[in-house]
Design a protein around this motif. Structure first.
Motif, PDB file in Angstrom:
ATOM      1  N   ALA A  10       0.850  -1.198   0.000  1.00 20.63           N
ATOM      2  CA  ALA A  10       0.000   0.000   0.000  1.00 20.63           C
ATOM      3  C   ALA A  10       0.882   1.242   0.000  1.00 20.63           C
ATOM      4  CB  ALA A  10      -0.903  -0.014   1.224  1.00 20.63           C
ATOM      5  N   VAL A  11       0.473   2.223  -0.759  1.00 21.39           N
ATOM      6  CA  VAL A  11       1.187   3.488  -0.799  1.00 21.39           C
ATOM      7  C   VAL A  11       0.768   4.322   0.408  1.00 21.39           C
ATOM      8  CG1 VAL A  11       1.486   5.635  -2.101  1.00 21.39           C
ATOM      9  CG2 VAL A  11       1.296   3.458  -3.313  1.00 21.39           C
ATOM     10  N   GLN A  12       1.744   4.809   1.163  1.00 18.10           N
ATOM     11  CA  GLN A  12       1.468   5.697   2.301  1.00 18.10           C
ATOM     12  C   GLN A  12       1.374   7.113   1.751  1.00 18.10           C
ATOM     13  OE1 GLN A  12       1.596   5.100   5.873  1.00 18.10           O
ATOM     14  NE2 GLN A  12       1.276   7.235   6.329  1.00 18.10           N
ATOM     15  N   PRO A  13       0.203   7.730   1.810  1.00 19.02           N
ATOM     16  CA  PRO A  13       0.098   9.079   1.260  1.00 19.02           C
ATOM     17  C   PRO A  13       0.771  10.102   2.176  1.00 19.02           C
ATOM     18  CG  PRO A  13      -1.963   8.476   2.289  1.00 19.02           C
ATOM     19  CD  PRO A  13      -1.065   7.256   2.356  1.00 19.02           C
ATOM     20  N   PRO A  14       1.274  11.176   1.604  1.00 13.44           N
ATOM     21  CA  PRO A  14       1.835  12.244   2.429  1.00 13.44           C
ATOM     22  C   PRO A  14       0.710  13.074   3.044  1.00 13.44           C
ATOM     23  CG  PRO A  14       1.833  12.907   0.139  1.00 13.44           C
ATOM     24  CD  PRO A  14       1.351  11.473   0.175  1.00 13.44           C
ATOM     25  N   ALA A  15       1.059  13.885   4.029  1.00 14.74           N
ATOM     26  CA  ALA A  15       0.105  14.848   4.573  1.00 14.74           C
ATOM     27  C   ALA A  15      -0.144  15.904   3.495  1.00 14.74           C
ATOM     28  CB  ALA A  15       0.662  15.487   5.842  1.00 14.74           C
ATOM     29  N   GLU A  38      -1.031  11.654   7.257  1.00 14.23           N
ATOM     30  CA  GLU A  38      -0.559  10.430   6.604  1.00 14.23           C
ATOM     31  C   GLU A  38      -1.501   9.254   6.863  1.00 14.23           C
ATOM     32  OE1 GLU A  38       1.234  12.450   8.555  1.00 14.23           O
ATOM     33  OE2 GLU A  38       3.163  12.872   7.599  1.00 14.23           O
ATOM     34  N   ASP A  39      -2.174   9.244   8.018  1.00 14.60           N
ATOM     35  CA  ASP A  39      -3.114   8.165   8.343  1.00 14.60           C
ATOM     36  C   ASP A  39      -4.500   8.423   7.745  1.00 14.60           C
ATOM     37  OD1 ASP A  39      -4.177  10.186   9.937  1.00 14.60           O
ATOM     38  OD2 ASP A  39      -3.829   9.142  11.840  1.00 14.60           O
ATOM     39  N   ARG A  40      -4.601   9.483   6.928  1.00 15.15           N
ATOM     40  CA  ARG A  40      -5.801   9.881   6.193  1.00 15.15           C
ATOM     41  C   ARG A  40      -6.860  10.549   7.076  1.00 15.15           C
ATOM     42  NH1 ARG A  40      -6.471   5.978   1.092  1.00 15.15           N
ATOM     43  NH2 ARG A  40      -7.248   7.907   0.221  1.00 15.15           N
ATOM     44  N   GLN A  41      -6.502  10.848   8.329  1.00 15.68           N
ATOM     45  CA  GLN A  41      -7.397  11.610   9.199  1.00 15.68           C
ATOM     46  C   GLN A  41      -7.463  13.037   8.660  1.00 15.68           C
ATOM     47  OE1 GLN A  41      -6.065  11.888  13.255  1.00 15.68           O
ATOM     48  NE2 GLN A  41      -7.994  12.729  13.959  1.00 15.68           N
ATOM     49  N   VAL A  42      -8.689  13.565   8.516  1.00 18.06           N
ATOM     50  CA  VAL A  42      -8.907  14.885   7.920  1.00 18.06           C
ATOM     51  C   VAL A  42      -9.381  15.885   8.975  1.00 18.06           C
ATOM     52  CG1 VAL A  42     -10.304  16.170   6.241  1.00 18.06           C
ATOM     53  CG2 VAL A  42      -9.417  13.908   5.652  1.00 18.06           C
ATOM     54  N   HIS A  43      -8.805  17.073   8.912  1.00 10.34           N
ATOM     55  CA  HIS A  43      -9.220  18.195   9.752  1.00 10.34           C
ATOM     56  C   HIS A  43      -9.573  19.346   8.823  1.00 10.34           C
ATOM     57  CE1 HIS A  43      -7.544  16.417  13.482  1.00 10.34           C
ATOM     58  NE2 HIS A  43      -6.684  15.875  12.638  1.00 10.34           N
ATOM     59  N   GLU A  87      -0.300  22.748  16.955  1.00 10.31           N
ATOM     60  CA  GLU A  87      -0.390  21.607  17.873  1.00 10.31           C
ATOM     61  C   GLU A  87      -0.427  20.286  17.095  1.00 10.31           C
ATOM     62  OE1 GLU A  87      -3.758  19.696  20.798  1.00 10.31           O
ATOM     63  OE2 GLU A  87      -3.634  21.889  20.696  1.00 10.31           O
ATOM     64  N   LEU A  88      -1.238  20.231  16.048  1.00 10.73           N
ATOM     65  CA  LEU A  88      -1.421  18.989  15.285  1.00 10.73           C
ATOM     66  C   LEU A  88      -0.289  18.713  14.289  1.00 10.73           C
ATOM     67  CD1 LEU A  88      -5.223  19.410  14.529  1.00 10.73           C
ATOM     68  CD2 LEU A  88      -4.207  17.620  15.970  1.00 10.73           C
ATOM     69  N   LEU A  89       0.363  19.763  13.814  1.00 15.98           N
ATOM     70  CA  LEU A  89       1.283  19.614  12.674  1.00 15.98           C
ATOM     71  C   LEU A  89       2.745  19.929  12.994  1.00 15.98           C
ATOM     72  CD1 LEU A  89      -1.014  21.343  10.032  1.00 15.98           C
ATOM     73  CD2 LEU A  89      -0.768  18.882  10.480  1.00 15.98           C
ATOM     74  N   VAL A 160      -9.327  13.956  -2.009  1.00 18.27           N
ATOM     75  CA  VAL A 160      -9.102  13.668  -3.429  1.00 18.27           C
ATOM     76  C   VAL A 160      -7.618  13.797  -3.771  1.00 18.27           C
ATOM     77  CG1 VAL A 160      -9.537  14.513  -5.783  1.00 18.27           C
ATOM     78  CG2 VAL A 160     -11.440  14.180  -4.185  1.00 18.27           C
ATOM     79  N   LEU A 161      -6.938  14.777  -3.218  1.00 15.67           N
ATOM     80  CA  LEU A 161      -5.505  14.945  -3.499  1.00 15.67           C
ATOM     81  C   LEU A 161      -4.694  13.760  -2.966  1.00 15.67           C
ATOM     82  CD1 LEU A 161      -5.140  18.765  -2.816  1.00 15.67           C
ATOM     83  CD2 LEU A 161      -5.135  17.609  -5.038  1.00 15.67           C
ATOM     84  N   GLN A 162      -5.041  13.274  -1.778  1.00 17.05           N
ATOM     85  CA  GLN A 162      -4.333  12.087  -1.265  1.00 17.05           C
ATOM     86  C   GLN A 162      -4.588  10.877  -2.158  1.00 17.05           C
ATOM     87  OE1 GLN A 162      -5.126  11.374   2.946  1.00 17.05           O
ATOM     88  NE2 GLN A 162      -3.052  12.076   3.403  1.00 17.05           N
ATOM     89  N   GLU A 163      -5.813  10.684  -2.571  1.00 12.83           N
ATOM     90  CA  GLU A 163      -6.128   9.541  -3.433  1.00 12.83           C
ATOM     91  C   GLU A 163      -5.447   9.697  -4.798  1.00 12.83           C
ATOM     92  OE1 GLU A 163      -7.364   5.873  -4.464  1.00 12.83           O
ATOM     93  OE2 GLU A 163      -7.488   6.754  -2.466  1.00 12.83           O
ATOM     94  N   THR A 164      -5.357  10.924  -5.297  1.00 12.11           N
ATOM     95  CA  THR A 164      -4.638  11.177  -6.549  1.00 12.11           C
ATOM     96  C   THR A 164      -3.189  10.759  -6.389  1.00 12.11           C
ATOM     97  OG1 THR A 164      -6.111  13.017  -7.100  1.00 12.11           O
ATOM     98  CG2 THR A 164      -3.995  12.941  -8.243  1.00 12.11           C
TER      99      THR A 164
END
Length: 171
Positions: A10-15, A38-43, A87-89, A160-164
């Motif tokens: 599996a490809v690990q997507p970047p943030a 990277e874990d695909r969690q969206v904020h 805090e998150l990034l 969509v950008l991560q999936e791209t």
């Protein structure tokens, strides 16, 4: 970055980060920021315009569908969002397919918040080969056609950008 993948891996997507704005050009400011980790969690956060942020493009509103009233009623202040993002990034690098706009708008938000940005934003092109860059636009367009989500809203855009990224690097 080496984008070669073992077969079946599996490809690990970047943030990924994306912003919507009051318009383009001089005087424009961020009105929504979204990022997918990277874990695909969206904020995603709507940004309440600062008192001096008066530029508003009706054309841009037609594209993103966010009214200034929505921002006033539901947005967080630039400082609240900047604190949450730091805090998150902290220490992370996020990638954008509209780097010049997104980095400028984030800079404007952090200037307004009077905070130092504790993460970096880079162009997604730094992660891609020439062939992958050439496939990016068509792959992204095909995903918009395939998925039934609204465009030009930051949370949807980063998904969509991560999936791209996953699709163009898996070739």
């Amino acid at each position: 970055m080496d984008n070669t993948q073992e077969e079946g891996a599996a490809v690990q997507p970047p943030a990924i980060i994306d912003l919507e704005a009051s318009g383009f050009g001089r005087g424009s400011y961020p009105i929504e920021v979204g990022f997918a980790l990277e874990d695909r969690q969206v904020h995603s956060f709507l940004i309440k315009p600062a008192p001096g942020w008066t530029h508003w493009s009706e054309e841009a509103e037609k594209i993103h569908g966010i009214s200034r009233q929505q921002l006033e009623e539901h947005g967080l202040t630039p400082r609240e969002i900047a604190l949450k993002m730091n805090e998150l990034l902290r220490g992370k690098t996020l990638y954008s397919d509209a780097w010049s706009f997104d980095s400028s708008w984030i800079g404007r938000m952090f200037d307004e918040a009077e905070l130092v940005q504790r993460f970096r934003i880079e162009t997604v092109n730094k992660l891609l080969t020439q062939e992958q860059m050439e496939a990016w636009h068509d792959t992204k367009q095909n995903l918009w056609d395939e998925l039934d989500v609204g465009r030009h809203r930051a949370a949807n855009d980063v998904k969509v950008l991560q999936e791209t990224y996953i699709r163009v690097t898996a070739r």
